[in-house]
Write an enzyme that holds these catalytic residues in place. Sequence first.
Site, PDB file in Angstrom:
ATOM      1  N   GLY A   1     -12.488   0.107  -7.169  1.00 45.30           N
ATOM      2  CA  GLY A   1     -13.058   1.441  -7.161  1.00 45.30           C
ATOM      3  C   GLY A   1     -14.513   1.403  -7.555  1.00 45.30           C
TER       4      GLY A   1
ATOM      5  CB  CYS B   1      -2.795   4.947   3.077  1.00 49.22           C
ATOM      6  SG  CYS B   1      -3.990   5.534   4.311  1.00 49.22           S
TER       7      CYS B   1
ATOM      8  CG  ASN C   1      -1.833   1.189   1.312  1.00 48.76           C
ATOM      9  OD1 ASN C   1      -1.780   2.086   0.474  1.00 48.76           O
ATOM     10  ND2 ASN C   1      -2.689   1.207   2.327  1.00 48.76           N
TER      11      ASN C   1
ATOM     12  CG  ASN D   1      -5.850   3.400  -1.427  1.00 52.81           C
ATOM     13  OD1 ASN D   1      -6.906   3.679  -0.864  1.00 52.81           O
ATOM     14  ND2 ASN D   1      -4.851   2.815  -0.786  1.00 52.81           N
TER      15      ASN D   1
ATOM     16  CE  LYS E   1      -6.088  -0.167  -2.523  1.00 57.38           C
ATOM     17  NZ  LYS E   1      -6.936  -0.659  -1.429  1.00 57.38           N
TER      18      LYS E   1
HETATM   19  C1  LIG Z   1     -13.290   2.324   5.577  1.00 50.18           C
HETATM   20  C2  LIG Z   1     -12.218   2.049   4.582  1.00 50.18           C
HETATM   21  C3  LIG Z   1     -10.968   1.638   5.004  1.00 50.18           C
HETATM   22  C4  LIG Z   1      -9.956   1.389   4.092  1.00 50.18           C
HETATM   23  N1  LIG Z   1      -8.716   0.974   4.523  1.00 50.18           N
HETATM   24  C5  LIG Z   1      -7.762   0.670   3.609  1.00 50.18           C
HETATM   25  C6  LIG Z   1      -6.505   0.169   4.016  1.00 50.18           C
HETATM   26  O1  LIG Z   1      -6.225  -0.014   5.185  1.00 50.18           O
HETATM   27  N2  LIG Z   1      -5.567  -0.107   3.065  1.00 50.18           N
HETATM   28  C7  LIG Z   1      -5.822   0.062   1.741  1.00 50.18           C
HETATM   29  O2  LIG Z   1      -4.957  -0.234   0.901  1.00 50.18           O
HETATM   30  N3  LIG Z   1      -7.008   0.525   1.323  1.00 50.18           N
HETATM   31  C8  LIG Z   1      -7.972   0.848   2.230  1.00 50.18           C
HETATM   32  N4  LIG Z   1      -9.188   1.307   1.800  1.00 50.18           N
HETATM   33  C9  LIG Z   1      -9.393   1.506   0.354  1.00 50.18           C
HETATM   34  C10 LIG Z   1     -10.126   0.314  -0.269  1.00 50.18           C
HETATM   35  O3  LIG Z   1      -9.373  -0.856  -0.151  1.00 50.18           O
HETATM   36  C11 LIG Z   1     -10.403   0.592  -1.753  1.00 50.18           C
HETATM   37  O4  LIG Z   1      -9.192   0.757  -2.415  1.00 50.18           O
HETATM   38  C12 LIG Z   1     -11.232   1.827  -1.959  1.00 50.18           C
HETATM   39  O5  LIG Z   1     -12.235   1.911  -0.980  1.00 50.18           O
HETATM   40  C13 LIG Z   1     -11.869   1.874  -3.353  1.00 50.18           C
HETATM   41  O6  LIG Z   1     -12.726   0.800  -3.582  1.00 50.18           O
HETATM   42  P1  LIG Z   1     -14.318   0.870  -3.332  1.00 50.18           P
HETATM   43  O7  LIG Z   1     -14.816   2.036  -4.116  1.00 50.18           O
HETATM   44  O8  LIG Z   1     -14.850  -0.443  -3.810  1.00 50.18           O
HETATM   45  O9  LIG Z   1     -14.522   1.070  -1.877  1.00 50.18           O
HETATM   46  C14 LIG Z   1     -10.207   1.554   2.717  1.00 50.18           C
HETATM   47  C15 LIG Z   1     -11.457   1.963   2.296  1.00 50.18           C
HETATM   48  C16 LIG Z   1     -12.475   2.205   3.194  1.00 50.18           C
HETATM   49  C17 LIG Z   1     -13.810   2.658   2.704  1.00 50.18           C
END
Ligand SMILES: Cc1cc2nc3c(=O)[nH]c(=O)nc-3n(C[C@H](O)[C@H](O)[C@H](O)COP(=O)(O)O)c2cc1C
Lengths: 341, 341, 318, 318
Positions: A277, A164, A161, A226, A199
């Site tokens: 995403g 972030c 990652n 991300n 990522k």
């Molecule tokens: C509450 C929350 C916590 C997340 N924590 C992480 C994380 O710890 N590490 C990471 O790489 N991505 C994290 N993400 C990002 C998700 O893995 C993903 O990349 C992002 O939400 C986009 O996908 P989505 O639109 O399907 O949610 C987090 C997302 C959310 C909503």
Amino acid sequence: MSRQRRESTTPAQGRRGSRGRPARSVSAGAGGARLPDLSVRIAGLRLSTPVLLASGVAGYGEEMGEVVDLNRVGAIVTKTLTPEERAGNPPPRLFETPAGLMNNIGLANVGLEGFLAEVLPQLKRHRTRIVVSVGGFSLRDYEKVLASVDAAGGAHAFEINVSCPNVRAGGIHFGCSASRAARVVRALRPLTALPLLVKLTPNVTDIGSVAAACVSEGADGLTVANTYTALAVDLRTRRPRLGGVTGGLSGPAVKPLSLAKVWEVTSRVKAPVIACGGISTAEDALEYIVVGATAVQVGTACFRSFKTPELIVNGIIAYMKENSLSSLQELRGTMTLAPAE
Amino acid sequence: MSRQRRESTTPAQGRRGSRGRPARSVSAGAGGARLPDLSVRIAGLRLSTPVLLASGVAGYGEEMGEVVDLNRVGAIVTKTLTPEERAGNPPPRLFETPAGLMNNIGLANVGLEGFLAEVLPQLKRHRTRIVVSVGGFSLRDYEKVLASVDAAGGAHAFEINVSCPNVRAGGIHFGCSASRAARVVRALRPLTALPLLVKLTPNVTDIGSVAAACVSEGADGLTVANTYTALAVDLRTRRPRLGGVTGGLSGPAVKPLSLAKVWEVTSRVKAPVIACGGISTAEDALEYIVVGATAVQVGTACFRSFKTPELIVNGIIAYMKENSLSSLQELRGTMTLAPAE
Amino acid sequence: MKPRKTAVPQTSARRRRRADAPSVVAGAPPVEAVAEVRRNTALSADAFLLDLMVDMPAALPGQFVMLGLPDGAAPLLRRPFSVMGHDPSRKSLEIHYSARGAGTRVLSELRPGHKLGLLGPLGRHFPQAAEVARRPADLEGGLAPLSVLVAGGRGTAPLIFFAERARRSVGGSSGPVLFLAGARTAAQLVLLDRIHATEVFVSTDDGSAGKKDTVIGLLKSLDGQPDFALGAAGRETRRRPGAVLYGCGPAGMLRELHSYAESRGLPCFVSLEARMACGLGVCQGCAVRLTGSRYALVCKEGPVFESCLVDWAQYEGA
Amino acid sequence: MKPRKTAVPQTSARRRRRADAPSVVAGAPPVEAVAEVRRNTALSADAFLLDLMVDMPAALPGQFVMLGLPDGAAPLLRRPFSVMGHDPSRKSLEIHYSARGAGTRVLSELRPGHKLGLLGPLGRHFPQAAEVARRPADLEGGLAPLSVLVAGGRGTAPLIFFAERARRSVGGSSGPVLFLAGARTAAQLVLLDRIHATEVFVSTDDGSAGKKDTVIGLLKSLDGQPDFALGAAGRETRRRPGAVLYGCGPAGMLRELHSYAESRGLPCFVSLEARMACGLGVCQGCAVRLTGSRYALVCKEGPVFESCLVDWAQYEGA
Ligand SMILES: Cc1cc2nc3c(=O)[nH]c(=O)nc-3n(C[C@H](O)[C@H](O)[C@H](O)COP(=O)(O)O)c2cc1C
Ligand SMILES: Cc1cc2nc3c(=O)[nH]c(=O)nc-3n(C[C@H](O)[C@H](O)[C@H](O)COP(=O)(O)OP(=O)(O)OC[C@H]3O[C@@H](n4cnc5c(N)ncnc54)[C@H](O)[C@@H]3O)c2cc1C
Ligand SMILES: Cc1cc2nc3c(=O)[nH]c(=O)nc-3n(C[C@H](O)[C@H](O)[C@H](O)COP(=O)(O)OP(=O)(O)OC[C@H]3O[C@@H](n4cnc5c(N)ncnc54)[C@H](O)[C@@H]3O)c2cc1C
Ligand SMILES: Cc1cc2nc3c(=O)[nH]c(=O)nc-3n(C[C@H](O)[C@H](O)[C@H](O)COP(=O)(O)O)c2cc1C
Ligand code: FES
Ligand code: FES
């Protein structure tokens, strides 16, 4: 380090063998007709379905057992792990926007020690593939987490990652330039024989260059992407809606954006891409595959229903049947530009 | 070229004077109480309200007369003008996404000749301020459009569009790097005494640097931001949903993103910022102002109702009254970070 | 007098994960289910009673469910609502909600037959007063402590569930229940007929019903006789092993309730709110600050917390 | 025989802007207004009739309105719908729609009293057959041309409006009107009772009502007697100044209609669809390709186009 060897060293192989359960095909339920093959390969790793749980939305999978059929997801990506335990950022940590979710959790996680002692043993009991998300604030952090988890065994792949947006001086700092991202991969690549995914952050001018830099340093695949840096303000208090000021935007709102990013990356590099995403439906997932993704991750949509990943798998099967596709390979990257182009 | 002088040379001054109508205060309708002052200054230009119509959603204002009260908007930004008439990109040109709109119009516009001959004379009859959006595919294009319109008179300011994502080799190419954006401003600055705004693209890693480069070359203000590069695919045909392949995403979905971009820019430069991105309500507009914007532009929300800009103006007045604000200056840039930060 | 920490453990996320006692966390793990609207009754301009038909494991008072909105509606996330009543045999789940934002306004338009996604039951329930007894000896006399339920605004719902269960508890294991309901004005006291308690007291800010005071003012005015600390519940003559306070309502009210409990040395349990995404303890989104700069997850370690654990200077509600 | 260009000018955006003839574009400029649902009647599983109360200048057949969705609903943009009937004195506007996507499904849930934003009337109407006469001499005999209305699926609505107006036109200035309505199956022929024409012909793909054929097949079968080209409308004995074809329906059907018109040398007007944002001609979003690689805006220069101007190889509907 051939793909061959990498595959045979993944712990999954052993476990699968010992239980005698073929991990390859996923049943769509009733019906005798031959099922399309949903399995995909990311580097040496074979996933039974192309649908993964994204990092941060499923914790370590423990609480999910009752509501998600983990056998229907190709893998769980664990909450990003840092060397030290982190309590996370001050609340509020969530804010909902039109068709989107802003979060600033601040990488709250159990830390390496807790992960190795408590989480990993539990994870090893899962039948699902485990992708461990690796985070940190310095190159040394990344190295420490990756090497320790690799040594402990139990993970099937790593997702680095570098994206972030919610921790200062960490994560995204590495993902925002091709050279810094390359530096991370260069440092980590020798430390594991497992597939190494990176990522990426979408908050860059040229994601294709960052992707290419990672691949040239030996990354086996890329997770795109991300969250998007976002801000919301409470007019009453004139303070940001999130305790950590900005947050990362996810959910359906960002799907058109990340689809464009995946296209940029798959147009640039040959390495497998795991799209992430705004994926809420099988159509969303299939669009990403048509644009060139090998697999997909589901994040925010889980919060509407933890059955979403399973429904997506079912929808993909239905689509493949309707279109007489026997494997997703036939669909991948088949977008054609309109004749007018 | 002092701000003083620039103001007195704007055609608006003459017209306003000759008609004897004070352009300063906007009436909220009935009620005798003293109204808050909504006027704002962008470089030397005084706008009666801080709410503008964004480029591309109001054409040249002609068709709008019946549905929009143009006296309630601070200015109309015209559809981006290029030297040659452009028919635009192949259809479909629009696709709706969750809380967003993707467009790929391809800068369809009447061209400089048509603009000067037909549009500008009409525009001069409006009472509203006119910001002419200048586009092109080369430095020479920008220079030609700006110089010709400046010479013809009638415009009150220019907005340089270095951020259209929908034309190859044009627009966004200049907006994606600080040095290229600076080059455009350097070339154009000497050609006009009118306020020069630069409309930035949000599709960059570091929008603050692009903004700073523009300001250092003499840009009077920045419009933040244009649309986000996006893609959607039709699964049936496996072709992009838009004839021009990718499109620019706008609407409520992008508001949290552009709010973060505006914050990045206002934290970096002192020049006035006109915020643009997903503004549908007075609250949206006020959030941008709290983050540091001087004025706002309304785009996509007009398509839900052309009364939106007027409703936003009314909502701003109501908020100012409730909070006993006599001018927007008291609100601008007042976001405070939570104590925990 | 500083309240001592009581028998219900409230520790950090990680430690609690190891120590989970089934008797504290509701027995049944949550399920995802489809809930069908049976009735959606307007009680006032913005207060509604939603009667859902759903197959869900038994919920306990203080627990909540996450309700999804129909697909055509704009809001994305499920919304958390406390359970006001649950009869698993009839598959009947009652929710009381106020239409305040986009999501609850969509809810208010639902008609019988509409279907919603649901996740539940979730979170930790209110411990019964008897479980909170400080010394097991207290219970020896066979007398359960007094339960004092303090509800502000729409905080009434979970306490109605609590009072109903206390009343029905077998063998009189639960002591008397005093129910204090406060609202801004009489029109907002929409659920009075649903409250079943030993005694019910009412206050309104404008005096249009009951005492003209906040519900905390009402509480303080009642404190003289019966002495909560001693647990003498008015007409009771024998001494009781003290009173336990329960609160649900706006942040300010809960903060005051805690101060009061602290000043009187009474154990106090409150139901907190935070914005939620998963409801399951996996996203880390619903953190509230506890004393000692620790965070706890409202959905998993709450929503019910012992009030002395909460960092009240930081708590602002959702 | 190639149809000549008729009296209704259809030119490029810019030129038309200069040449706008008030008699061609509907007189009244559009307004934004609030429309209240009077009735929202399901005619079949997915076909609905929406009766709105709205203060809007008189619409002409072929014109459309943009309907906004309620704020709580997900879709962002207003949706275009043809006017099926409009009585400005009664403030009554009728829309016929099929629930196919997110927006129309939201519409289908609306109940009387719900309010929607509306922009209209918009676009260019169908010219009456008499206006399309190729030579003014044709009209000298006092005989108006035959109007042949060809409707596929939900394309029926604007042509119902057209037929009704033709019937009511003063002094018999309009000639006979033949109405051909095609659908996949009988259940989808939901508006037959609303069609008022000299003669009505029906076809279904599955033969469950009328001729088992496409509506274009139906048209060709009718062509023998009455000879449209000569305008002999069956029972009419005197020669008429030809027929004018009008079409509304799916892209494929319109394409075939145009080929037919071309082969028979008949003027033909079709109503096209494109995704729209503004509806006013300002966003340039609803372009369709005309012959000669020009673009035209469906909302402003259409939705009614003379079929010989359309680049049919490029047209795919919205
Ligand atoms: C509450 C929350 C916590 C997340 N924590 C992480 C994380 O710890 N590490 C990471 O790489 N991505 C994290 N993400 C990002 C998700 O893995 C993903 O990349 C992002 O939400 C986009 O996908 P989505 O639109 O399907 O949610 C987090 C997302 C959310 C909503
Ligand atoms: C454990 C718990 C139990 C609750 N029980 C009830 C109840 O019984 N009856 C009742 O009316 N309300 C209850 N609430 C509050 C209820 O969840 C919010 O009122 C509701 O989510 C508002 O949604 P909205 O879309 O109408 O408002 P929005 O416009 O989204 O927001 C209005 C306010 O609601 C809050 N809110 C919004 N989304 C969430 C979310 N995902 N999680 C938590 N809070 C949110 C925020 O404070 C926001 O300012 C409870 C909340 C929690 C955490
Ligand atoms: C001039 C005109 C007149 C029309 N008259 C009628 C009518 O009388 N009755 C009727 O049922 N339908 C009519 N339509 C089509 C109607 O506008 C679409 O069916 C409707 O917009 C679909 O919206 P949705 O949200 O249900 O579907 P979506 O899920 O958004 O999309 C379904 C399909 O509808 C079309 N569509 C979506 N948005 C738009 C838009 N903004 N503009 C144009 N097409 C769109 C697209 O082809 C899309 O594939 C007309 C369209 C036009 C352009
Ligand atoms: C249909 C359409 C056409 C547009 N055309 C232009 C244009 O010609 N020049 C320009 O600078 N921006 C153009 N834009 C971008 C808008 O001016 C605005 O920056 C963007 O839509 C974000 O604001 P919004 O979310 O309020 O729509 C266009 C946007 C839309 C939706
Ligand atoms: S809401 Fe996800 S951890 Fe509580
Ligand atoms: S819809 Fe905007 S120009 Fe036609």
